[in-house]
Design an enzyme around this catalytic site. Structure first.
Site, PDB file in Angstrom:
ATOM      1  N   GLY A 146     -23.936-116.089  47.730  1.00  0.00           N
ATOM      2  CA  GLY A 146     -22.599-116.643  47.914  1.00  0.00           C
ATOM      3  C   GLY A 146     -21.545-115.619  48.300  1.00  0.00           C
ATOM      4  O   GLY A 146     -21.728-114.412  48.133  1.00  0.00           O
ATOM      5  N   GLN A 197     -28.745-123.618  51.243  1.00  0.00           N
ATOM      6  CA  GLN A 197     -29.042-123.567  49.793  1.00  0.00           C
ATOM      7  C   GLN A 197     -28.065-124.443  49.015  1.00  0.00           C
ATOM      8  O   GLN A 197     -26.862-124.393  49.234  1.00  0.00           O
ATOM      9  CB  GLN A 197     -28.965-122.119  49.293  1.00  0.00           C
ATOM     10  CG  GLN A 197     -29.110-121.962  47.787  1.00  0.00           C
ATOM     11  CD  GLN A 197     -27.772-121.951  47.061  1.00  0.00           C
ATOM     12  OE1 GLN A 197     -26.770-121.513  47.627  1.00  0.00           O
ATOM     13  NE2 GLN A 197     -27.736-122.452  45.829  1.00  0.00           N
ATOM     14  N   TYR A 199     -26.756-125.685  45.126  1.00  0.00           N
ATOM     15  CA  TYR A 199     -26.749-125.622  43.661  1.00  0.00           C
ATOM     16  C   TYR A 199     -26.621-127.050  43.169  1.00  0.00           C
ATOM     17  O   TYR A 199     -25.639-127.720  43.475  1.00  0.00           O
ATOM     18  CB  TYR A 199     -25.531-124.844  43.166  1.00  0.00           C
ATOM     19  CG  TYR A 199     -25.767-123.375  42.981  1.00  0.00           C
ATOM     20  CD1 TYR A 199     -26.763-122.926  42.133  1.00  0.00           C
ATOM     21  CD2 TYR A 199     -24.971-122.440  43.629  1.00  0.00           C
ATOM     22  CE1 TYR A 199     -26.969-121.568  41.955  1.00  0.00           C
ATOM     23  CE2 TYR A 199     -25.180-121.088  43.454  1.00  0.00           C
ATOM     24  CZ  TYR A 199     -26.182-120.658  42.614  1.00  0.00           C
ATOM     25  OH  TYR A 199     -26.388-119.323  42.440  1.00  0.00           O
ATOM     26  N   THR A 226     -31.651-124.451  44.394  1.00  0.00           N
ATOM     27  CA  THR A 226     -31.766-123.402  43.378  1.00  0.00           C
ATOM     28  C   THR A 226     -32.050-124.031  42.013  1.00  0.00           C
ATOM     29  O   THR A 226     -31.258-124.825  41.509  1.00  0.00           O
ATOM     30  CB  THR A 226     -30.478-122.565  43.346  1.00  0.00           C
ATOM     31  OG1 THR A 226     -30.279-122.041  44.672  1.00  0.00           O
ATOM     32  CG2 THR A 226     -30.590-121.413  42.369  1.00  0.00           C
ATOM     33  N   LYS A 274     -36.040-123.227  44.812  1.00  0.00           N
ATOM     34  CA  LYS A 274     -35.821-121.765  44.789  1.00  0.00           C
ATOM     35  C   LYS A 274     -35.614-121.297  43.350  1.00  0.00           C
ATOM     36  O   LYS A 274     -34.647-121.700  42.696  1.00  0.00           O
ATOM     37  CB  LYS A 274     -34.582-121.408  45.615  1.00  0.00           C
ATOM     38  CG  LYS A 274     -34.154-119.939  45.481  1.00  0.00           C
ATOM     39  CD  LYS A 274     -32.906-119.630  46.295  1.00  0.00           C
ATOM     40  CE  LYS A 274     -32.554-118.158  46.269  1.00  0.00           C
ATOM     41  NZ  LYS A 274     -31.856-117.726  45.056  1.00  0.00           N
ATOM     42  N   HIS A 298     -33.496-114.842  40.838  1.00  0.00           N
ATOM     43  CA  HIS A 298     -32.098-114.750  41.248  1.00  0.00           C
ATOM     44  C   HIS A 298     -31.647-113.286  41.284  1.00  0.00           C
ATOM     45  O   HIS A 298     -30.487-112.965  41.010  1.00  0.00           O
ATOM     46  CB  HIS A 298     -31.229-115.548  40.260  1.00  0.00           C
ATOM     47  CG  HIS A 298     -30.102-116.311  40.885  1.00  0.00           C
ATOM     48  ND1 HIS A 298     -30.108-117.681  41.020  1.00  0.00           N
ATOM     49  CD2 HIS A 298     -28.915-115.905  41.399  1.00  0.00           C
ATOM     50  CE1 HIS A 298     -28.973-118.082  41.577  1.00  0.00           C
ATOM     51  NE2 HIS A 298     -28.233-117.024  41.829  1.00  0.00           N
ATOM     52  N   GLY A 355     -31.351-110.161  49.118  1.00  0.00           N
ATOM     53  CA  GLY A 355     -30.044-110.616  48.661  1.00  0.00           C
ATOM     54  C   GLY A 355     -29.014-109.509  48.758  1.00  0.00           C
ATOM     55  O   GLY A 355     -28.239-109.427  49.715  1.00  0.00           O
ATOM     56  N   ARG A 356     -29.045-108.585  47.784  1.00  0.00           N
ATOM     57  CA  ARG A 356     -28.061-107.493  47.773  1.00  0.00           C
ATOM     58  C   ARG A 356     -28.082-106.644  49.045  1.00  0.00           C
ATOM     59  O   ARG A 356     -27.015-106.207  49.502  1.00  0.00           O
ATOM     60  CB  ARG A 356     -28.259-106.623  46.531  1.00  0.00           C
ATOM     61  CG  ARG A 356     -27.926-107.345  45.218  1.00  0.00           C
ATOM     62  CD  ARG A 356     -28.168-106.452  44.021  1.00  0.00           C
ATOM     63  NE  ARG A 356     -27.959-107.145  42.764  1.00  0.00           N
ATOM     64  CZ  ARG A 356     -28.885-107.873  42.132  1.00  0.00           C
ATOM     65  NH1 ARG A 356     -30.088-108.013  42.649  1.00  0.00           N
ATOM     66  NH2 ARG A 356     -28.610-108.460  40.981  1.00  0.00           N
TER      67      ARG A 356
HETATM   68  C1  FMN Z   1     -23.827-111.461  44.919  1.00  0.00           C
HETATM   69  C2  FMN Z   1     -24.965-112.428  44.901  1.00  0.00           C
HETATM   70  C3  FMN Z   1     -24.700-113.783  45.039  1.00  0.00           C
HETATM   71  C4  FMN Z   1     -25.744-114.694  45.011  1.00  0.00           C
HETATM   72  N1  FMN Z   1     -25.465-116.024  45.205  1.00  0.00           N
HETATM   73  C5  FMN Z   1     -26.477-116.911  45.220  1.00  0.00           C
HETATM   74  C6  FMN Z   1     -26.206-118.281  45.487  1.00  0.00           C
HETATM   75  O1  FMN Z   1     -25.065-118.679  45.713  1.00  0.00           O
HETATM   76  N2  FMN Z   1     -27.265-119.140  45.466  1.00  0.00           N
HETATM   77  C7  FMN Z   1     -28.544-118.722  45.210  1.00  0.00           C
HETATM   78  O2  FMN Z   1     -29.465-119.536  45.211  1.00  0.00           O
HETATM   79  N3  FMN Z   1     -28.820-117.422  44.991  1.00  0.00           N
HETATM   80  C8  FMN Z   1     -27.831-116.516  44.989  1.00  0.00           C
HETATM   81  N4  FMN Z   1     -28.112-115.199  44.780  1.00  0.00           N
HETATM   82  C9  FMN Z   1     -29.510-114.784  44.576  1.00  0.00           C
HETATM   83  C10 FMN Z   1     -30.191-114.467  45.909  1.00  0.00           C
HETATM   84  O3  FMN Z   1     -30.491-115.631  46.618  1.00  0.00           O
HETATM   85  C11 FMN Z   1     -31.523-113.755  45.669  1.00  0.00           C
HETATM   86  O4  FMN Z   1     -32.339-114.566  44.859  1.00  0.00           O
HETATM   87  C12 FMN Z   1     -31.395-112.374  45.040  1.00  0.00           C
HETATM   88  O5  FMN Z   1     -30.232-111.722  45.477  1.00  0.00           O
HETATM   89  C13 FMN Z   1     -32.620-111.547  45.409  1.00  0.00           C
HETATM   90  O6  FMN Z   1     -32.592-110.307  44.785  1.00  0.00           O
HETATM   91  P1  FMN Z   1     -32.051-108.964  45.491  1.00  0.00           P
HETATM   92  O7  FMN Z   1     -30.578-109.041  45.449  1.00  0.00           O
HETATM   93  O8  FMN Z   1     -32.608-107.908  44.608  1.00  0.00           O
HETATM   94  O9  FMN Z   1     -32.602-108.951  46.888  1.00  0.00           O
HETATM   95  C14 FMN Z   1     -27.078-114.262  44.810  1.00  0.00           C
HETATM   96  C15 FMN Z   1     -27.338-112.890  44.691  1.00  0.00           C
HETATM   97  C16 FMN Z   1     -26.300-111.985  44.735  1.00  0.00           C
HETATM   98  C17 FMN Z   1     -26.609-110.521  44.615  1.00  0.00           C
END
Ligand code: FMN
Length: 415
Positions: A146, A197, A199, A226, A274, A298, A355-356
């Protein structure tokens, strides 16, 4: 003379035992994303985006450690805390990456690897069983995360979507994107793949259908729901750094398997749960006919103490062997190198999410995300050749030694 030999032998034995014990306890090197500096507290960081020339900064990126350093330097403390942090004591967040050190490759030599490519395809079926084939230039995809506007207000998700187009990779777009999803659909390039995606929140079916209809009209071609967020994670680091205040159980999530089945059958986009974290739920998802299984905790932001996705993959391979041939498996969490991605693919993951890395590279704009993914893809080609394969699809569990990770696989009765 004799006694000195004996003393030496005893000393050697004691040393060997000590070294072995030390080896068992030794925490694998975690790299800069988990060292004491990046774990720091609010106030340790630089001024937001001041004095940094993006092109110069990007030119110094060789791997994700460089991307992390840049992000740490430019982000406000509260934003850094929000993105870099996990839940609880961040044990799962660290474990996601750490566990990769317990898996090593089994490379082969003597093969013609002149035409190595990362070209990937994945087939998803919708609730009616209609299949769609998606192609991508790499098995890496952008996990939906997000508020990209928080790390880069200038371009936000526009930069992410355009970078994914340049790279030819699949991009997940979060319900809580800064830029409206329809607007992102309008800038997507012709053959680009965007997945949406959701929620579920209280799972108001009318509201979900409304979102799905907007997403479908805007050109999104699959839905990721999710399922790991029964409550919002206890993200102390974020809160301490001035992020959103703790909301505890406020985001009650009433999602059930019935709701997921309803969504799969009521509309015609493929549906991917997810956040699957056990073999039992992976088998249920397969048996109910979902499009794919997305293993994720997550990024260690929900249940601290949740298993690393690699651990769940090993659990699936032990208790439901062959499942990854029956239904595509997507994985994300702590995938911070080409080698991490290739290990997951060898164990049955079809696509591997970031993600990050996307959020942190976006601090330097679209070009930042492009450089980040190019580095990873180029590195993957290098490592694939070292392993002895010319496409990720040629990898299988025989290319990795998981013996040292075997003790992390659940060994009780299934629920
Ligand atoms: C800042 C941030 C916001 C995230 N927002 C969402 C989101 O809105 N919906 C969701 O399903 N996952 C969200 N995630 C999880 C990511 O989809 C993912 O599962 C995760 O970041 C993977 O791990 P990594 O950051 O080590 O790559 C978020 C992750 C981060 C770091």
């Amino acid at each position: 003379m004799f006694s000195r030999t004996l003393v030496n032998a005893v000393a050697l034995a004691a040393f060997t035992l000590r070294a072995a014990a030390q080896y068992q306890d030794m925490p694998p090197a975690m790299g800069p994303w988990f060292d004491i500096n990046t774990q720091g507290v609010a106030g340790d960081y630089g001024e937001a985006n001041t004095g940094v020339n993006a092109a110069d900064e990007i030119a110094g990126w060789y791997d994700l450690a460089d991307v992390w350093r840049t992000a740490q330097k430019v982000l406000e403390p509260s934003v850094w805390g929000r993105v870099a942090g996990g839940s609880g004591h961040e044990e799962s967040m660290r474990w996601n990456s750490k566990i990769f050190e317990y898996v090593t490759f089994r490379p082969r030599i003597g093969r013609d690897l002149a035409n190595a490519t990362l070209d990937t395809s994945i087939t998803l079926k919708n609730g009616a069983g209609v299949e769609t084939v998606f192609t991508a230039s790499s098995p890496i995809f952008f996990a939906p995360s997000g508020s990209h506007g928080r790390v880069n207000p200038d371009v936000a998700e526009n930069g992410t979507v355009r970078a994914a187009a340049t790279a030819g990779v699949i991009a997940g777009i979060a319900q809580y994107a800064t830029v409206p999803i329809a607007s992102l659909g309008s800038i997507k390039s012709e053959n680009q793949t965007l997945w949406y995606q959701i929620y579920p929140g209280e799972f108001d079916r009318d509201a979900v259908l409304e979102q799905v209809s907007v997403a479908k009209n805007a050109g999104y071609t699959a839905l990721m729901v999710t399922v790991d967020t029964a409550s919002e994670g206890w993200q102390s680091r974020d809160w301490r750094a001035g992020g959103d205040t703790p909301s505890g159980n406020a985001q009650d999530n009433k999602l059930t398997w019935d709701d997921l089945a309803w969504l799969k059958d009521v509309q015609d986009l493929p549906v991917i749960p997810k956040g699957i974290q056990s073999v039992e739920d992976a088998v249920i998802a397969r048996d109910m006919g979902f499009a794919a299984i997305y293993l994720s905790n997550h990024g260690g932001r929900q249940l601290d103490g949740a298993p690393a996705p690699l651990q769940v993959l090993l659990e699936i391979n032990k208790y439901a062997p062959g499942l990854s041939d029956e239904i595509p498996i997507l994985v994300d969490g702590g995938v911070y190198s080409a080698q991490h991605a290739l290990k997951l693919i060898a164990l049955g993951s079809k696509l591997v999410g970031l993600g990050r890395p996307v959020q942190f590279s976006l601090t330097m704009g679209q070009e930042g995300v492009e450089k980040m993914i190019k580095n990873l893809n180029d590195d993957m080609l290098v490592e694939m050749r070292q392993i002895g394969v010319s496409n990720p699809s040629q990898l299988n569990p025989k290319y990795v030694n998981t013996q040292r990770a075997a003790g992390f696989i659940y060994d009780g009765d299934l629920q």
